[in-house]
Write a protein that holds these residues in place. Structure first.
Motif, PDB file in Angstrom:
ATOM      1  N   ASP A   1     -46.405 -11.681 -30.940  1.00 34.25           N
ATOM      2  CA  ASP A   1     -47.255 -11.042 -31.950  1.00 34.25           C
ATOM      3  C   ASP A   1     -48.748 -11.290 -31.738  1.00 34.25           C
ATOM      4  OD1 ASP A   1     -45.180  -9.801 -33.337  1.00 34.25           O
ATOM      5  OD2 ASP A   1     -44.804 -11.569 -34.557  1.00 34.25           O
ATOM      6  N   HIS A   2     -49.156 -11.610 -30.527  1.00 34.32           N
ATOM      7  CA  HIS A   2     -50.572 -11.790 -30.219  1.00 34.32           C
ATOM      8  C   HIS A   2     -50.943 -10.917 -29.021  1.00 34.32           C
ATOM      9  CE1 HIS A   2     -51.836 -15.284 -32.725  1.00 34.32           C
ATOM     10  NE2 HIS A   2     -50.538 -15.519 -32.738  1.00 34.32           N
ATOM     11  N   VAL A   3     -52.112 -10.293 -29.090  1.00 37.42           N
ATOM     12  CA  VAL A   3     -52.670  -9.627 -27.912  1.00 37.42           C
ATOM     13  C   VAL A   3     -53.399 -10.684 -27.106  1.00 37.42           C
ATOM     14  CG1 VAL A   3     -54.291  -7.890 -27.081  1.00 37.42           C
ATOM     15  CG2 VAL A   3     -52.876  -7.418 -29.095  1.00 37.42           C
ATOM     16  N   LEU A   4     -53.098 -10.750 -25.832  1.00 42.44           N
ATOM     17  CA  LEU A   4     -53.565 -11.842 -24.979  1.00 42.44           C
ATOM     18  C   LEU A   4     -54.747 -11.420 -24.113  1.00 42.44           C
ATOM     19  CD1 LEU A   4     -50.011 -12.980 -23.837  1.00 42.44           C
ATOM     20  CD2 LEU A   4     -51.315 -13.834 -25.781  1.00 42.44           C
TER      21      LEU A   4
ATOM     22  N   GLY B   1     -47.951 -22.368 -30.349  1.00 47.47           N
ATOM     23  CA  GLY B   1     -47.913 -21.328 -31.371  1.00 47.47           C
ATOM     24  C   GLY B   1     -48.978 -21.465 -32.436  1.00 47.47           C
ATOM     25  N   ALA B   2     -49.762 -22.536 -32.410  1.00 49.24           N
ATOM     26  CA  ALA B   2     -50.805 -22.748 -33.407  1.00 49.24           C
ATOM     27  C   ALA B   2     -52.134 -22.183 -32.918  1.00 49.24           C
ATOM     28  CB  ALA B   2     -50.954 -24.232 -33.712  1.00 49.24           C
ATOM     29  N   GLY B   3     -52.865 -21.526 -33.815  1.00 48.40           N
ATOM     30  CA  GLY B   3     -54.168 -21.003 -33.449  1.00 48.40           C
ATOM     31  C   GLY B   3     -54.066 -19.846 -32.471  1.00 48.40           C
TER      32      GLY B   3
ATOM     33  N   VAL C   1     -50.777  -2.386 -27.803  1.00 47.90           N
ATOM     34  CA  VAL C   1     -51.021  -1.980 -26.416  1.00 47.90           C
ATOM     35  C   VAL C   1     -51.398  -0.514 -26.254  1.00 47.90           C
ATOM     36  CG1 VAL C   1     -49.557  -3.769 -25.440  1.00 47.90           C
ATOM     37  CG2 VAL C   1     -48.551  -1.573 -26.018  1.00 47.90           C
ATOM     38  N   ARG C   2     -51.366   0.287 -27.325  1.00 45.51           N
ATOM     39  CA  ARG C   2     -51.689   1.702 -27.170  1.00 45.51           C
ATOM     40  C   ARG C   2     -52.676   2.174 -28.230  1.00 45.51           C
ATOM     41  NH1 ARG C   2     -46.058   4.619 -26.712  1.00 45.51           N
ATOM     42  NH2 ARG C   2     -45.488   2.820 -27.996  1.00 45.51           N
TER      43      ARG C   2
ATOM     44  N   VAL D   1     -45.124 -13.794 -18.659  1.00 44.62           N
ATOM     45  CA  VAL D   1     -46.142 -14.165 -19.649  1.00 44.62           C
ATOM     46  C   VAL D   1     -45.517 -14.997 -20.766  1.00 44.62           C
ATOM     47  CG1 VAL D   1     -47.692 -13.253 -21.419  1.00 44.62           C
ATOM     48  CG2 VAL D   1     -47.643 -12.215 -19.145  1.00 44.62           C
ATOM     49  N   ARG D   2     -44.383 -14.541 -21.287  1.00 53.70           N
ATOM     50  CA  ARG D   2     -43.719 -15.277 -22.367  1.00 53.70           C
ATOM     51  C   ARG D   2     -43.365 -16.690 -21.911  1.00 53.70           C
ATOM     52  NH1 ARG D   2     -40.358 -10.595 -22.465  1.00 53.70           N
ATOM     53  NH2 ARG D   2     -41.022  -9.043 -23.976  1.00 53.70           N
ATOM     54  N   ASN D   3     -42.839 -16.805 -20.701  1.00 47.72           N
ATOM     55  CA  ASN D   3     -42.440 -18.121 -20.198  1.00 47.72           C
ATOM     56  C   ASN D   3     -43.644 -19.043 -20.085  1.00 47.72           C
ATOM     57  OD1 ASN D   3     -39.848 -17.124 -20.013  1.00 47.72           O
ATOM     58  ND2 ASN D   3     -39.882 -16.861 -17.795  1.00 47.72           N
ATOM     59  N   TRP D   4     -44.754 -18.520 -19.561  1.00 44.43           N
ATOM     60  CA  TRP D   4     -45.944 -19.359 -19.389  1.00 44.43           C
ATOM     61  C   TRP D   4     -46.488 -19.796 -20.748  1.00 44.43           C
ATOM     62  CZ3 TRP D   4     -51.059 -19.383 -20.809  1.00 44.43           C
ATOM     63  CH2 TRP D   4     -51.871 -20.306 -20.139  1.00 44.43           C
ATOM     64  N   LEU D   5     -46.515 -18.860 -21.702  1.00 42.96           N
ATOM     65  CA  LEU D   5     -47.014 -19.207 -23.034  1.00 42.96           C
ATOM     66  C   LEU D   5     -46.137 -20.266 -23.693  1.00 42.96           C
ATOM     67  CD1 LEU D   5     -48.214 -16.011 -24.949  1.00 42.96           C
ATOM     68  CD2 LEU D   5     -49.556 -17.981 -24.239  1.00 42.96           C
ATOM     69  N   SER D   6     -44.824 -20.122 -23.537  1.00 39.91           N
ATOM     70  CA  SER D   6     -43.913 -21.084 -24.150  1.00 39.91           C
ATOM     71  C   SER D   6     -44.154 -22.493 -23.630  1.00 39.91           C
ATOM     72  CB  SER D   6     -42.459 -20.675 -23.881  1.00 39.91           C
ATOM     73  OG  SER D   6     -42.155 -19.449 -24.501  1.00 39.91           O
ATOM     74  N   GLU D   7     -44.569 -22.591 -22.365  1.00 41.51           N
ATOM     75  CA  GLU D   7     -44.798 -23.891 -21.745  1.00 41.51           C
ATOM     76  C   GLU D   7     -46.184 -24.455 -22.045  1.00 41.51           C
ATOM     77  OE1 GLU D   7     -44.143 -23.251 -17.608  1.00 41.51           O
ATOM     78  OE2 GLU D   7     -42.005 -22.789 -17.841  1.00 41.51           O
ATOM     79  N   HIS D   8     -47.143 -23.578 -22.403  1.00 36.54           N
ATOM     80  CA  HIS D   8     -48.533 -24.033 -22.520  1.00 36.54           C
ATOM     81  C   HIS D   8     -49.153 -23.804 -23.894  1.00 36.54           C
ATOM     82  CE1 HIS D   8     -47.932 -23.496 -18.149  1.00 36.54           C
ATOM     83  NE2 HIS D   8     -48.795 -24.477 -18.026  1.00 36.54           N
ATOM     84  N   TRP D   9     -48.342 -23.391 -24.872  1.00 35.82           N
ATOM     85  CA  TRP D   9     -48.889 -23.109 -26.195  1.00 35.82           C
ATOM     86  C   TRP D   9     -47.843 -23.417 -27.250  1.00 35.82           C
ATOM     87  CZ3 TRP D   9     -48.652 -18.021 -29.112  1.00 35.82           C
ATOM     88  CH2 TRP D   9     -49.511 -18.021 -30.219  1.00 35.82           C
TER      89      TRP D   9
END
Length: 306
Positions: free
Chosen positions: A47-50, A268-270, A21-22, A258-266
């Motif tokens: 560990d991913h830049v979104l 972790g692959a790719g 981020v910096r 953001v973390r919550n949304w990713l956990s529900e919609h991803w």
């Protein structure tokens, strides 16, 4: 080497590093006294830049750091007289810190005023956090009677930081420096926690980074300080409402949305999916709300997404 986007090139400065981020720069003329630390609008999770970034995030966090620096009674890395440094380019002025170059200590100075996150996970396994024994029967989110100092070793680039005991920090930097880091961290945290509480906010935990001024040997507070990205803050009125579910009471003023949304919609692959506009807007608003609560003013806003 990966080609840097044009947006990382700044007149008068040479890009030397980009984190999640910096971005860091040194003067293009080769002088070594200063650094330019630019907070981007990038957002990372797992560990991913979104994509997309959060417009205004970099300016807001920089302003919050500056607000805290002005209230902390300890030397910091900001350059007061910029006459001998290259000018800060207009395109990043609201999210850049002109700093003196320091010899950074390899210790991440974590202070916990509450038991949660990785500290709670370690407590469940061992009954202690970084070698500090805690009372039995504590639950996630419980406030501690006194804040505890739980340092971490700043691992080389690409590796994860490692929680360590105070004794291990002594082995790494020596007893005098380790004690100074601990004492300064606890002092700053205690004062910040009291100020936050007066504004209806619980400062649960934070991390500090310090360096050594190579000319004077002075201990200097560096990096960002007490921002939403380096600290965990809770709404005091929500936290103390025991009728609410624990996850709601511990909702922090950061990118947890953001973390919550990713956990529900991803899974972790790719590559992670693109964030919806609504999640981007809600995340910025959560950052903004903390700034307003703490400072009493509206934050700067930069529409530039970097």
């Amino acid at each position: 080497m990966t080609t840097l986007p044009a947006s990382t090139q700044l007149a008068g400065w040479r890009h030397i590093y980009s984190g999640k981020v910096r971005d860091l720069y040194t003067p293009a003329d080769g002088s070594a006294a200063h650094l330019l630390v630019v907070a981007s609008n990038r957002v990372s999770a797992f560990d991913h830049v979104l994509e997309p970034p959060i417009p205004g995030k970099g300016a807001l966090l920089t302003a919050l750091s500056n607000w805290w620096f002005s209230r902390i009674d300890l030397a910091n890395h900001l350059v007061a007289d910029a006459a001998e440094a290259p000018a800060v380019p207009d395109e990043v002025a609201d999210r850049a810190m002109l700093t003196r170059k320091l010899e950074m200590h390899p210790i991440e100075c974590v202070v916990r005023g509450a038991l949660t996150g990785s500290g709670f996970a370690e407590y469940q396994r061992t009954g202690a956090v970084c070698g500090i024994e805690l009372p039995e029967g504590l639950s996630d989110g419980d406030l501690l009677d006194e804040p505890i100092y739980t340092p971490a070793y700043k691992a080389p680039l690409g590796e994860h930081d490692e929680n360590i005991t105070f004794e291990r920090s002594v082995e790494l930097v020596g007893a005098e420096v380790a004690s100074a880091l601990r004492d300064a961290s606890l002092q700053i945290f205690t004062a910040a926690r009291e100020l936050a509480a007066a504004r209806g906010v619980v400062l649960a935990d934070t991390k500090f980074e310090f360096g050594r001024d190579p000319g004077t040997g002075e201990l200097v507070l560096a990096d960002e300080v007490l921002t939403s990205d380096s600290s965990r803050y809770w709404d005091a009125s929500v936290y103390h409402d025991t009728t609410l579910p624990r996850k709601d009471r511990l909702a922090s003023f950061d990118k947890q949305i953001v973390r919550n949304w990713l956990s529900e919609h991803w899974d972790g692959a790719g590559e992670p999916p693109v964030l919806p506009e609504a999640i981007v807007a809600q995340t910025y608003e959560r950052y903004r709300e903390l700034y307003v609560r703490l400072t009493g003013g509206e934050p700067p806003y930069s529409p530039v997404a970097v």
